[in-house]
Design a protein around this motif. Sequence first.
Motif, PDB file in Angstrom:
ATOM      1  N   CYS A 169       0.863  -1.187   0.000  1.00 45.49           N
ATOM      2  CA  CYS A 169       0.000   0.000   0.000  1.00 45.49           C
ATOM      3  C   CYS A 169       0.895   1.231   0.000  1.00 45.49           C
ATOM      4  O   CYS A 169       1.907   1.257   0.712  1.00 45.49           O
ATOM      5  CB  CYS A 169      -0.896  -0.002   1.247  1.00 45.49           C
ATOM      6  SG  CYS A 169      -1.997   1.429   1.301  1.00 45.49           S
ATOM      7  N   CYS A 173      -0.203   4.191   7.282  1.00 45.16           N
ATOM      8  CA  CYS A 173      -0.959   4.427   8.519  1.00 45.16           C
ATOM      9  C   CYS A 173      -0.246   3.716   9.691  1.00 45.16           C
ATOM     10  O   CYS A 173       0.218   2.590   9.542  1.00 45.16           O
ATOM     11  CB  CYS A 173      -2.382   3.905   8.360  1.00 45.16           C
ATOM     12  SG  CYS A 173      -3.190   4.556   6.878  1.00 45.16           S
ATOM     13  N   CYS A 176      -1.014   0.089  10.975  1.00 38.79           N
ATOM     14  CA  CYS A 176      -1.146  -0.943   9.939  1.00 38.79           C
ATOM     15  C   CYS A 176       0.184  -1.648   9.666  1.00 38.79           C
ATOM     16  O   CYS A 176       1.254  -1.037   9.703  1.00 38.79           O
ATOM     17  CB  CYS A 176      -1.667  -0.281   8.663  1.00 38.79           C
ATOM     18  SG  CYS A 176      -1.953  -1.452   7.339  1.00 38.79           S
TER      19      CYS A 176
END
Length: 402
Positions: A169, A173, A176
């Motif tokens: 990704c 974040c 995560c």
Amino acid sequence: MKIYFIKASAGSDYSKYKAETGGPPQNIFAAAAATPKQHDIDMVDETIGMKADLNADADLVVIFMSTPDAYRAYELATAFYDQGKTIVLGGLHTKFNQAEAAKYAHALIIGEVENYWQQVLIDVEQGELKPRYKSKEPVDLSQIQPYPTDIISPSQYDYTWSVVISRGCPFKCSFCLVHEFFDSFTLRPIADIVAELKHLKTLGVAWVELHSDNLTHNKAYAMDLFAALAPLKMKFYGETTVLIARDEDLLVAAQKAGLKAVLLGIETPSVDALKSQKKAFVKPEKMKEYIRIIQKHDIEVWGDFLFGFDEHTNDIFQQTQAFVTDIKVDKVVPHFMIPFPGSETFKKLDTEGRILTKDWAKYDGSHAVYQPKHMSTTELEEGVYWVWEQNTGFLEKLKYLF
Ligand code: SF4
């Protein structure tokens, strides 16, 4: 050589949720797909209630584990180790707890498996297994093979299947692990995806997770992908960010492709919490409008919500419930924020002395494992259960789409 792939599961609610929503687990299927044909493979996925066979006739046992399943994986590893079998451990928990996992295995596989997997097998056969294997480069997704359907069949997943679209990704974040596990965001060639889906359709699979942590991040790719999926007349769901709502072209193409639902990490109505978690691209004040736009295209919105951020006080549960009612999300998926080891959040909480237990069995989404900043652990646990109760039926409702 006979190889036994095991996805270990302690049977927690979290594992059950992952099993219900995600189709086949990526890791055992990825490793099996990368295994040359001359080897005999057997597989077991304990997340769907299968149990590893301790009498399995295997030379090599490969066990993948997430954090709440670590002790189950070690139990299996020890049982097979005592029988003289060669043990390899992999999965998220292995990558971030290598010293611990190494006590139970001859070798650890770190991160994506494909680039070094054949070397592992050669080293096992030659008796030269190294303690750790890790790829220097991200896997080129044009080189991966379709996940096997002839060992654990799609019927065992209620004809829900999962097809790799991307790995990694581009966002980071704090809570995560995706960006910690994968070194970069990579995309799979669309022709390979379509070929795999055509085969799955012949097997009766009609409901497919387009496996990606950010399905529409690359707009040009997503538009081409959706155009290629449309003629297949299958039903899909996938995970992306709410930013999809800002692009009408993308939504029209997704609808034509058969995308029936998107899972969005909406996380919380707290702007401050989103900022501190580096997820400020989620704008709570825009969610109602964005969700309506997505739903207008006959795409359901399933919202993931997390509780226990430092900015949360004990009114966050009622506040979030009012928020989800207002924005009219189709399904609410509430979780504890689990500070998995390896995440930035775990490191911060550990440094601050707020990790209350490193009993990994408790990192299963049913326990508060750290000291929240502005509430007690009991308030956090009771609050999350209360939100669950307000939104029961999520898993049942999923079934109608099958
Ligand atoms: S929470 Fe979602 S958007 Fe953020 S890094 Fe993880 S996968 Fe990416």
